[in-house]
Write a protein that holds these residues in place. Structure first.
Motif, short mmCIF file in Angstrom:
data_model
loop_
_atom_site.label_atom_id
_atom_site.label_comp_id
_atom_site.label_asym_id
_atom_site.label_seq_id
_atom_site.Cartn_x
_atom_site.Cartn_y
_atom_site.Cartn_z
N ARG A 72 0.83 -1.21 0.00
CA ARG A 72 0.00 0.00 0.00
C ARG A 72 0.86 1.26 0.00
NH1 ARG A 72 -3.93 -3.45 -0.71
NH2 ARG A 72 -2.73 -3.43 -2.63
N ASP A 75 1.46 2.03 -3.53
CA ASP A 75 0.29 2.63 -4.18
C ASP A 75 0.18 4.12 -3.86
OD1 ASP A 75 -0.71 0.19 -5.36
OD2 ASP A 75 -1.32 -0.42 -3.37
N ASP A 90 8.47 -7.21 -7.72
CA ASP A 90 7.80 -8.39 -7.19
C ASP A 90 8.84 -9.44 -6.83
OD1 ASP A 90 6.00 -10.31 -6.50
OD2 ASP A 90 5.42 -10.82 -8.54
N LEU A 102 12.21 -16.40 -11.98
CA LEU A 102 11.22 -15.33 -12.05
C LEU A 102 11.82 -14.00 -11.57
CD1 LEU A 102 8.12 -14.93 -12.70
CD2 LEU A 102 7.74 -15.05 -10.25
N ASP B 172 2.53 -19.46 -3.73
CA ASP B 172 3.03 -18.08 -3.84
C ASP B 172 2.40 -17.41 -5.07
OD1 ASP B 172 4.49 -15.76 -3.69
OD2 ASP B 172 6.31 -16.62 -4.57
N PRO B 174 2.18 -14.49 -7.56
CA PRO B 174 2.96 -13.32 -7.99
C PRO B 174 2.10 -12.07 -8.05
CG PRO B 174 3.18 -15.13 -9.56
CD PRO B 174 2.07 -15.48 -8.64
N TYR B 175 2.76 -10.94 -7.94
CA TYR B 175 2.09 -9.64 -7.92
C TYR B 175 1.75 -9.21 -9.34
CZ TYR B 175 1.93 -4.54 -6.82
OH TYR B 175 1.60 -3.22 -6.67
N ASP B 176 2.74 -9.38 -10.22
CA ASP B 176 2.53 -8.96 -11.61
C ASP B 176 1.70 -10.00 -12.35
OD1 ASP B 176 4.11 -6.77 -11.19
OD2 ASP B 176 5.95 -7.76 -11.86
N ASP B 178 1.79 -11.48 -15.83
CA ASP B 178 2.32 -11.71 -17.17
C ASP B 178 2.39 -13.23 -17.37
OD1 ASP B 178 4.41 -12.32 -15.48
OD2 ASP B 178 5.55 -10.52 -15.94
N GLU B 180 4.70 -15.30 -17.61
CA GLU B 180 5.67 -15.96 -16.72
C GLU B 180 5.09 -16.21 -15.34
OE1 GLU B 180 8.98 -13.18 -17.08
OE2 GLU B 180 10.27 -14.92 -16.71
N SER B 181 4.36 -15.19 -14.83
CA SER B 181 3.75 -15.34 -13.50
C SER B 181 2.71 -16.45 -13.52
CB SER B 181 3.08 -14.03 -13.09
OG SER B 181 4.00 -12.99 -13.12
N TYR B 184 4.40 -19.69 -13.42
CA TYR B 184 4.98 -19.90 -12.08
C TYR B 184 3.93 -20.46 -11.11
CZ TYR B 184 7.12 -18.19 -7.63
OH TYR B 184 7.63 -18.05 -6.35
N LYS B 187 2.44 -23.99 -12.26
CA LYS B 187 3.35 -25.08 -11.95
C LYS B 187 3.19 -25.49 -10.47
CE LYS B 187 8.20 -26.28 -12.41
NZ LYS B 187 9.14 -25.82 -11.40
N GLN B 188 3.04 -24.51 -9.62
CA GLN B 188 2.84 -24.83 -8.20
C GLN B 188 1.54 -25.62 -7.99
OE1 GLN B 188 3.40 -21.45 -5.39
NE2 GLN B 188 4.14 -20.33 -7.15
N TYR B 336 -7.94 -8.44 -5.48
CA TYR B 336 -7.16 -8.24 -4.27
C TYR B 336 -5.66 -8.35 -4.52
CZ TYR B 336 -11.10 -7.95 -1.10
OH TYR B 336 -12.22 -7.52 -0.44
N GLY B 338 -2.12 -7.47 -6.89
CA GLY B 338 -1.57 -6.38 -7.71
C GLY B 338 -1.74 -5.02 -7.07
N SER B 339 -1.62 -3.99 -7.87
CA SER B 339 -1.61 -2.64 -7.32
C SER B 339 -3.02 -2.20 -6.91
CB SER B 339 -1.08 -1.65 -8.36
OG SER B 339 -2.08 -1.41 -9.32
N TYR B 340 -3.07 -1.25 -5.98
CA TYR B 340 -4.39 -0.75 -5.56
C TYR B 340 -5.03 0.09 -6.65
CZ TYR B 340 -8.11 -0.08 -2.28
OH TYR B 340 -9.35 -0.14 -1.66
#
Lengths: 559, 436
Positions: A72, A75, A90, A102, B172, B174-176, B178, B180-181, B184, B187-188, B336, B338-340
């Motif tokens: 946050r 942001d 990330d 990654l 886990d 990822p935030y982004d 794409d 690749e994410s 990732y 696979k988990q 919920y 990624g970015s706000y």
């Protein structure tokens, strides 16, 4: 200059591009911006960083997805500073190959974006040379580190910490055996010529894991191994960062060494609170104290004095060599603690019919302990309450002390030594000040509150845990025309609930004793006794227990 | 009602005295309540919400009644994969709410805090950990958690694994977003099914996962139809109904029973009259016990909570042909994550699509990820001319929600909504807030 906060940030890459990198360690006086743009309940470190970055002159900030508060923070910074290089990197929580792969690709993407933003360029050869040089410096530093001394040693673990903890320890001649916080660890640099960036990324992710990492499951074993090399451990947490408390809860039952839980909030004001806790902890670890001078003023019997400068009252006790209390006095602490100390000194000397020079040694304690010019030594109120409690009743193992602005629970062993303690000094709930506020709302004297509570006939629950909310809850109960006696009893029970959880955290071993001014309140005493299911021992003058303990310290200082 | 209260009180005391015995009484109580919700449904609310309540009561009562039939999860865990092994996923957040039915949340929270957990931690997590600490709750055969959407997940599950040996898979997220994410995470997920084959001693059936995802897609389409119809019709519910709906879309998504229920709601809502009151979009958790909110919203025909972001946090179709990647995409693109800025954008669009008259954001005690973005969301809504109120409190622990404060803020907000419309309202609310 680019700011960063996290040990997983690829700092050296930016440095190889000629950027000055600065690890942000805020020490702020308020959270005005953060309270306005985020929320008061966000982690204090994140709030501090927001204040610092908005006030400072950073070209950009590299943040990692380390926790909710930092996400946050990103942001808010991004919205506030759209023209700067505010970057969210990330960071995977898994450090196996998939995570490394990654993370490397994320870092490469970031390099590209920064190159575009700044016009700078990353030269991999330069980067390699920088890593090699850094690694060599590190090795040199490690070899140069001196062998251990013989004094007390304390290890630090837990959440990132600013330099204050280390400074306080070092100033007191205590050796820092280890520092496993994110800010205490040296960077782990892997230098691999054939795959410079991949190797570097692997090194970053193989650092001692923080709590967000999957690998953190093994932290406890590592910390336990380190713990053997120290006399005690300071476990640090940041206010409103909850992640490390889990580990504390787990380690508490696992480590054999004494451990102090220390919460800080990145404000300048918190220094005093940290100081009291660390000093008390060191005292409980048995840090050697200097012996004092002896001046009997020509009299045959020697006298010492303990003085406890609290937020509400200043108390003094004069004791002779047979540990008999010769006189005591209690005065209300005014706006200047030094003046109250002079006043109580004068009063207690008069009662004892002694002069200033008859006192061989004076030990001060309490919040104002450092502001008493005539004291020979100062000891924290935690150790003094322990010492005093043992003096009045050697069977006591758990002490509840409720003073004007804080409350604490202390555990003693059979020798009267402090083995554990917890303090609540961040908020007024459960303190004497809170009772004063409520008494004012009920329009009764503070001395009448306890006796009134004893006459209660209806059970009223005060649920709010915050004193401000609790006061408004009381006001609405008054509006509902509830009886004063019942409200008073509800307030006493709310204090008892808070006290119970403090006492529980140090083990709740009988027998119990209550000290401090609030011990004179029969309503609170009854409520606490009901809650713990046992009797509280209360000595005739519960306010002077700390001062009596200080006097014993003075005697011991001369033996 | 007297008997119910007496039972609740009895169980409450029993858990504190003899936690293991107390737990059995708790489960029996859930089973009795399941029957009650079927035979004597809550009369003030619409039929769909009645059935929903009963379905969720069954999920909890039946699962807890049969050891080995469920795993612990968090609300974003891929329960679809566990369905393939005939296991229900009970989220720890939801279980905590059910424990509070016996007014045990304060006792459990104190147990957790006494063990050393931070008082500032999310109360759902504290309640759950406290239930374990107290000795009432025992470990299941397996557990699963995602890193989404808060720090508490990994930490709570790890703590419980150490404490009582509840093994778990950590995913886990990822935030982004794409390719690749997505790989990732996919696979988990695939690796987890391998692990589950060993734990449950049976092979994983990918074809079944595809069928589950097909039903999930159908359910989501029906839910969007329901939202569309909500613009026309009233459909009285309680604030807790949104929580039940959230349980449906996170713990029973892809089951036929939940799809059929949403279909029923689509039919049923059309039998209700036109709704002329104020339509509220609720953001984040709902303190279902809170007296003032209950008084204003439960069964109300004047103010209706028409939707909540916790119910529909991902609104796209899933690609059945590639189920692991589909579940990975669903989790990564969840609002919920990624970015706000992305979340605010999505909520703004949702509020407009739902023709919401106002937004209420509830800042739940200890939830940094939600509270920390509340001001950004308010700014977004201001831009769109949608009035927004921020309330502070606790989704489960009454001691952190002050009724006087909630009441004053809510009433002032509703007064403004009743008096004016559009941009002027937004301005008035802001002015009010600044004054405060």
């Amino acid at each position: 200059m680019i700011g960063y906060i996290c040990k997983y940030a690829p700092v050296e890459i930016f440095e190889a591009m000629g950027v000055e990198m600065h690890r942000i360690e805020p020490e702020v006086s308020n959270f005005n911006q953060a309270d306005m743009r985020m929320h008061p309940n966000v982690c204090s470190f994140a709030k501090g960083v927001l204040e610092e970055v908005l006030a400072g002159d950073y070209e950009g900030v590299i943040l990692t997805t380390c926790c909710d508060s930092i996400r946050r923070l990103y942001d808010v910074l991004k919205a506030q500073l759209p023209d700067r290089f505010i970057y969210m990197l990330d960071t995977p929580r898994i450090t196996k190959d998939a995570g490394i792969c990654l993370y490397e690709s994320r870092i490469r993407k970031m390099i590209g974006e920064y190159e575009e933003f700044s016009g700078r360029h990353l030269d991999e050869e330069k980067f390699f040379a920088l890593l090699k040089a850094r690694k060599a410096e590190q090795e040199k530093r490690e070899n140069a580190q001196g062998k251990e001394g013989s004094g007390l040693s304390v290890g630090i673990a837990g959440a990132r910490a600013n330099q204050n903890i280390r400074r306080i320890l070092e100033e007191r001649g205590v050796k820092v055996a280890f520092d496993l916080t994110c800010t205490g660890l040296d960077r782990k640099l892997l230098v691999e010529e054939d795959q410079v960036i991949t190797g570097y990324v692997r090194g970053l992710l193989s650092q001692f894991p923080c709590m967000r990492m999957e690998e953190a499951a093994g932290r406890d074993q590592l910390i336990a191994e380190y713990a053997d090399s120290a006399d005690g451990i300071i476990y640090h947490t940041v206010q409103f960062c909850d992640n490390y408390a889990y580990e504390y809860a787990w380690l508490k039952g696992m480590l054999k060494r004494p451990m102090l839980l220390l919460e800080t909030d990145y404000t300048r004001q918190s220094y005093g609170q940290i100081l009291t806790r660390i000093e008390a902890f060191l005292e409980s670890l048995g840090k050697g104290r200097k012996k004092g001078k002896i001046s009997t003023g020509g009299k045959e019997t020697m006298y010492v004095m303990g003085i406890d400068s609290g937020s509400t009252s200043t108390n003094a006790v004069i004791m002779d060599t047979n540990r008999e209390i010769k006189a005591f006095a209690v005065v209300r602490t005014g706006a200047k603690s030094g003046q109250s100390a002079e006043k109580v000194l004068e009063m207690v000397l008069e009662q004892a019919k002694l002069k200033r020079e008859d006192l061989a040694r004076i030990v001060s304690t309490g919040y104002g302990r450092v502001s008493i010019p005539f004291a020979d030594e100062n000891v924290t109120e935690i150790s003094c309450h322990g010492k005093g409690a043992h003096y009045f009743n050697p069977r006591v193992r758990t002490i509840l002390d409720i003073g004007g602005q804080d409350s604490k629970a202390i555990h003693l062993n059979e020798k009267g030594e402090v083995t554990d303690f917890v303090m609540n000094d961040k908020c007024a709930a459960g303190t004497g000040r809170f009772l004063e506020m409520i008494a004012r709302s009920l329009e009764i004297g503070i001395d009448e509150l306890g006796p009134a509570a004893l006459k209660s006939t209806e059970e009223i629950e005060i649920t709010s845990m915050c004193s401000v909310f609790a006061e408004s809850e009381v006001i609405s109960l008054i509006a509902q025309n509830k009886e004063k006696t019942d409200i008073a009893n509800g307030v006493c029970r709310s204090i008892a609930n808070k006290s119970y959880s403090l006492m529980k955290r140090v083990g709740l071993e009988p027998e119990y004793m209550m000290t401090g001014g609030v011990a004179k309140n029969p309503g609170v005493v009854r409520a606490v006794e009901e809650k713990i299911g046992g009797r509280l021992y209360i000595c005739p003058e519960p306010e002077i227990v700390g001062a009596a303990g200080a006097a014993i310290y003075a005697l011991e200082g001369m033996e | 009602m007297f008997l119910v209260d007496k039972y609740i009180n009895y169980v409450n005391q029993e858990v504190k005295k003899e936690p293991e015995k107390g737990w059995n009484w708790m489960v029996r109580g859930f089973q009795a309540n399941k029957l009650k919700t079927r035979l004597l449904p809550n009369s003030g609310i619409s039929k769909g919400y009645q059935k929903l309540e009963s379905m969720m009561m069954s999920l909890v009562a039946d699962s807890l009644g049969h050891e080995g039939s469920y795993v612990w999860g968090n609300i974003f865990a891929p329960e679809e994969i566990f369905q393939c092994f005939d296991r229900r996923t009970l989220s720890i957040e939801c279980l905590s709410c059910y424990f509070s039915g016996y007014h045990l949340e304060d006792y459990f929270i104190d147990c957790a805090q006494n063990a050393g957990l931070a008082p500032t931690l999310c109360s759902y997590h504290k309640t759950f950990v406290g239930a374990v600490e107290s000795g009432a709750l025992k470990a299941p055969s397996y557990a699963v958690t995602t890193s989404l959407s808060c720090d508490g997940n990994l930490n709570t599950f790890r703590y419980l694994e150490k404490k009582i040996g509840a093994p778990f898979t950590f995913l886990d997220v990822p935030y982004d977003c794409d390719p690749e994410s997505v790989d990732y995470l996919a696979k988990q997920l695939r690796e987890m099914t391998g692990q589950l084959e060993k734990v449950f001693g049976r092979p994983f059936d990918e074809e079944r996962l595809r069928r589950i995802i097909a039903i999930e897609n159908e359910t989501r389409r029906e839910l969007l139809r329901f939202y569309e119809l909500e613009k026309e019709h009233e459909y009285p519910g309680e604030i807790i109904s949104q929580l039940y709906l959230m349980m449906g879309t996170h713990l029973l998504m892809g089951t036929e029973e939940f799809r059929d229920l949403v279909k029923f709601m689509v039919e049923d809502i059309q039998t209700y009259p036109r709704f002329t009151g104020k339509r509220i979009l609720w953001v984040h958790l709902l303190p279902f016990y809170q007296e003032t909110l209950r008084a204003y919203f439960n069964g109300s025909r004047k103010y209706q909570v028409i939707a909540s972001d916790i119910v529909l946090d991902y609104a796209e179709e899933l690609d059945e042909s590639d189920p692991f990647r589909a579940l990975a995409v669903k989790t990564i693109r969840n609002i919920y994550n990624g970015s706000y800025a992305g979340k605010a954008e999505a909520l703004g669009a949702f509020a407009q699509a739902m023709e919401a008259d106002a937004v209420i954001h509830f800042c739940h005690w200890g939830c940094k990820q939600a509270s920390g973005g509340s001001i950004l969301l308010k700014e977004k809504m201001k831009e769109l001319g949608i009035p927004m109120l921020i309330l502070d409190g606790d989704g489960i622990d009454r001691r952190n929600s002050h009724d006087g404060q909630i009441k004053t803020r809510l009433e002032a907000f509703l007064e403004i909504l009743d008096e004016e419309d559009g941009n002027a309202v937004g301005a008035a609310v802001s002015a009010k807030k600044e004054e405060a």
